[in-house]
Design an enzyme around this catalytic site. Structure first.
Site, PDB file in Angstrom:
ATOM      1  N   HIS A 264       0.840  -1.202   0.000  1.00  0.00           N
ATOM      2  CA  HIS A 264       0.000   0.000   0.000  1.00  0.00           C
ATOM      3  C   HIS A 264       0.879   1.259   0.000  1.00  0.00           C
ATOM      4  O   HIS A 264       0.755   2.120  -0.874  1.00  0.00           O
ATOM      5  CB  HIS A 264      -0.915  -0.020   1.229  1.00  0.00           C
ATOM      6  CG  HIS A 264      -1.841   1.155   1.330  1.00  0.00           C
ATOM      7  ND1 HIS A 264      -3.154   1.102   0.934  1.00  0.00           N
ATOM      8  CD2 HIS A 264      -1.639   2.407   1.774  1.00  0.00           C
ATOM      9  CE1 HIS A 264      -3.712   2.282   1.125  1.00  0.00           C
ATOM     10  NE2 HIS A 264      -2.818   3.106   1.647  1.00  0.00           N
ATOM     11  N   GLU A 265       1.794   1.326   0.963  1.00  0.00           N
ATOM     12  CA  GLU A 265       2.641   2.525   1.055  1.00  0.00           C
ATOM     13  C   GLU A 265       3.557   2.639  -0.162  1.00  0.00           C
ATOM     14  O   GLU A 265       3.887   3.743  -0.600  1.00  0.00           O
ATOM     15  CB  GLU A 265       3.447   2.521   2.359  1.00  0.00           C
ATOM     16  CG  GLU A 265       2.613   2.478   3.647  1.00  0.00           C
ATOM     17  CD  GLU A 265       1.504   3.519   3.721  1.00  0.00           C
ATOM     18  OE1 GLU A 265       1.632   4.596   3.105  1.00  0.00           O
ATOM     19  OE2 GLU A 265       0.479   3.241   4.386  1.00  0.00           O
ATOM     20  N   HIS A 268       1.786   4.532  -2.772  1.00  0.00           N
ATOM     21  CA  HIS A 268       1.916   5.977  -2.521  1.00  0.00           C
ATOM     22  C   HIS A 268       3.311   6.446  -2.942  1.00  0.00           C
ATOM     23  O   HIS A 268       3.469   7.498  -3.563  1.00  0.00           O
ATOM     24  CB  HIS A 268       1.734   6.274  -1.028  1.00  0.00           C
ATOM     25  CG  HIS A 268       0.311   6.223  -0.541  1.00  0.00           C
ATOM     26  ND1 HIS A 268      -0.687   6.991  -1.083  1.00  0.00           N
ATOM     27  CD2 HIS A 268      -0.275   5.504   0.455  1.00  0.00           C
ATOM     28  CE1 HIS A 268      -1.829   6.750  -0.439  1.00  0.00           C
ATOM     29  NE2 HIS A 268      -1.605   5.847   0.498  1.00  0.00           N
ATOM     30  N   GLU A 294      -4.577   7.795  -2.983  1.00  0.00           N
ATOM     31  CA  GLU A 294      -5.087   6.516  -2.481  1.00  0.00           C
ATOM     32  C   GLU A 294      -5.362   5.545  -3.632  1.00  0.00           C
ATOM     33  O   GLU A 294      -5.278   4.330  -3.446  1.00  0.00           O
ATOM     34  CB  GLU A 294      -6.348   6.767  -1.639  1.00  0.00           C
ATOM     35  CG  GLU A 294      -6.774   5.632  -0.747  1.00  0.00           C
ATOM     36  CD  GLU A 294      -5.799   5.309   0.398  1.00  0.00           C
ATOM     37  OE1 GLU A 294      -4.820   6.056   0.578  1.00  0.00           O
ATOM     38  OE2 GLU A 294      -6.014   4.299   1.068  1.00  0.00           O
TER      39      GLU A 294
HETATM   40 ZN    ZN Z   1      -3.101   5.196   1.860  1.00  0.00          ZN
END
Ligand code: ZN
Length: 501
Positions: A264-265, A268, A294
């Site tokens: 997830h990170e 980003h 996101e």
């Molecule tokens: Zn996030």
């Protein structure tokens, strides 16, 4: 001032402001990962000083003059017009909101945070209600200052998702709610329990760290321009395009928390590392919105990281990293990545129920700002909505209305960006698949570069050149909708549980 002088001045002054923002980001990263507890007091002072400098820089008459000249002369739809539009988001806030109100909000946030922590510990909403009332009222005042006579919720949304409007979000959320709720209900009623034992075992921290780094590197995160450190809550901050700080946490008994957190990170982080290099220090060089941010994290976490192709490639590395973990193959692993279980806590929610958690918050916070709901009636409204959408009723406020930090920090209008991002992730992934062909086969071969290149080309390199709705439409060929997300969730649910609504 002629246009070229104005542009040069704007660039210089904005570069300084951007540096102040980056220094603030660095302080925040340090506070979450390195700073000893004793540093809190002096750190608060540093942050306040920095905020003061930023406020002064954004209020500088020279900047306003340069911006006005640029605004008058920039052709509509031009890059310069986009710079001005994006800069004005920050300048307007600094100019229109009285300094006294800004200070009052900052203080209320500190107080709000502290009482919220105590209230959550005691599971007692009444302890927090007074502070929350104050925060809502102050934000209403701020909204009125930003857009006199306008929609207060739109003014709040604008801080996180420029260009988004309550009136546009409402049908998106209604559609999602209407179609997702029966799907989740069908799973609850008919689904056999998925045996999750293969995900449980002994996963030493250093091995999890090495495995997660390997995954992040494989999908394209550049560790020469980034870091991965431990923190209580995972996050990612782009100090600069070539200095992207991610954090992670782990569960020594279950690898999924760390793996999907890091993927997830990394999503980003890839976005930050892919922002336009030639716009460094300019407004267009920054990410366009939280929702688009996101969309990148969810895309890599869910659509890539939870796919069969990805695990066909990753499993040999997994076995190497965790030789003592339970024996597992892709078919056995895959359902463990898509379990659906209604729960009280948003941050622990699965892919399918997650957006219903957000729908509850969206409903409530806009009612609060529109004075259609009183703070004292909040716990009951919350519990009712959980029962209605997820079929469960929280037993106490800590598992209910007090669980999130956002409102305690006075952040209203933040939650919808999670769902906008999740919808956009599904839509972008579907569009990439149409352009690139069999993505699963690529993942199985460890080839992630084509997808990253597609995202670089269609999303990252534009920075905030276009506002989010336009960016998504340009990248995917249609306006943001819930369809691709729903199709994805239906398909996974059908495969894992053999049910459809
Ligand atoms: Zn996030």
């Amino acid at each position: 001032m002629d246009l070229s002088t104005a542009e040069r001045r704007f660039r210089e002054l904005w570069g300084d402001i951007r540096d102040l923002i980056s220094v603030g980001d660095l302080l925040e990263w340090d506070q979450e990962t390195q700073m000893p507890a004793g540093g809190v007091e002096s750190r608060a002072k540093m942050v306040a000083t920095l905020e003061g400098l930023k406020h002064r820089a954004l209020n500088a008459p020279e900047l306003h003059e340069a911006l006005d000249t640029c605004a008058e002369s920039a052709p509509e739809g031009s890059l310069l017009a986009a710079q001005v539009r994006s800069a004005r988001l920050d300048v307007d806030r600094a100019v229109k909101v009285p300094a006294s109100l800004t200070r009052e909000i900052a203080e209320a946030r500190v107080g709000g945070l502290e009482t919220w922590r105590r209230a959550r510990e005691a599971a007692d909403f009444d302890l927090f209600a007074g502070h929350l009332e104050k925060l809502v009222e102050l934000r209403r005042q701020e909204a009125a200052a930003l857009d006199p006579g306008g929609n207060a919720y739109d003014a709040m949304l604008h801080l996180f998702e420029p260009g988004a409007k309550e009136a546009d979000l409402e049908p998106l959320f209604a559609d999602l709610r209407e179609k997702l709720t029966p799907l989740v209900q069908a799973v609850i009623e008919r689904a056999p329990q998925v045996d999750e034992t293969p995900a449980a075992g002994d996963f030493p921290a250093d091995r999890q760290h090495a495995f997660c780094r390997r995954l992040a590197t494989a999908i394209g995160f550049d560790f020469d321009s980034g870091r991965l450190d431990l923190s209580t809550h995972p996050f990612c901050i782009g100090i600069a395009r070539q200095d992207v700080r991610m954090t992670w946490r782990y569960d020594p008994r279950d690898f999924r928390s760390a793996v999907f957190g890091v993927l997830h990170e990394s999503g980003h982080g890839l976005y930050e590392q892919g922002l336009p290099a030639d716009q460094r220090g300019m407004p267009v060089g920054d990410a366009v919105s939280l929702g688009v941010h996101e969309s990148q994290s969810r895309l890599w976490e869910n659509h890539v990281g939870r796919s069969r192709g990805f695990w066909s490639w990753a499993l040999p590395h997994y076995r190497e990293a965790f030789p003592d973990a339970p024996e597992v193959d892709v078919d056995r692993m895959w359902p463990l990545l898509h379990t659906v279980r209604p729960s009280f806590i948003r941050v622990e929610a699965d892919e399918a129920t997650y957006n219903l958690h957000i729908a509850v918050r969206f409903e409530i916070e806009r009612a609060l700002l529109a004075r259609k709901l009183e703070v004292r009636d909040l716990p009951e409204a919350w519990d009712d909505l959980y029962e209605q959408l997820l079929g469960i009723r929280p037993e106490n406020a800590a598992d209910g209305v007090l669980q999130d930090i956002h409102w305690a920090q006075g952040m209203f209008g933040y939650f919808p960006t999670y769902t906008l991002g999740t919808m956009a992730a599904a839509q972008l992934f579907a569009a990439a698949g149409r352009d690139l062909g069999d993505l699963e086969a690529m993942f199985a071969a460890g080839e992630f570069q084509p997808l990253l290149d597609w995202l670089r080309e269609n999303v990252h390199r534009h920075g905030s050149r276009w506002q989010a709705p336009e960016l998504i439409e340009r990248a995917t060929g249609s306006p943001l909708a819930a369809d691709d997300l729903l199709a994805y969730l239906r398909q996974t649910t059908e495969e894992v549980y053999g049910v459809s609504e």
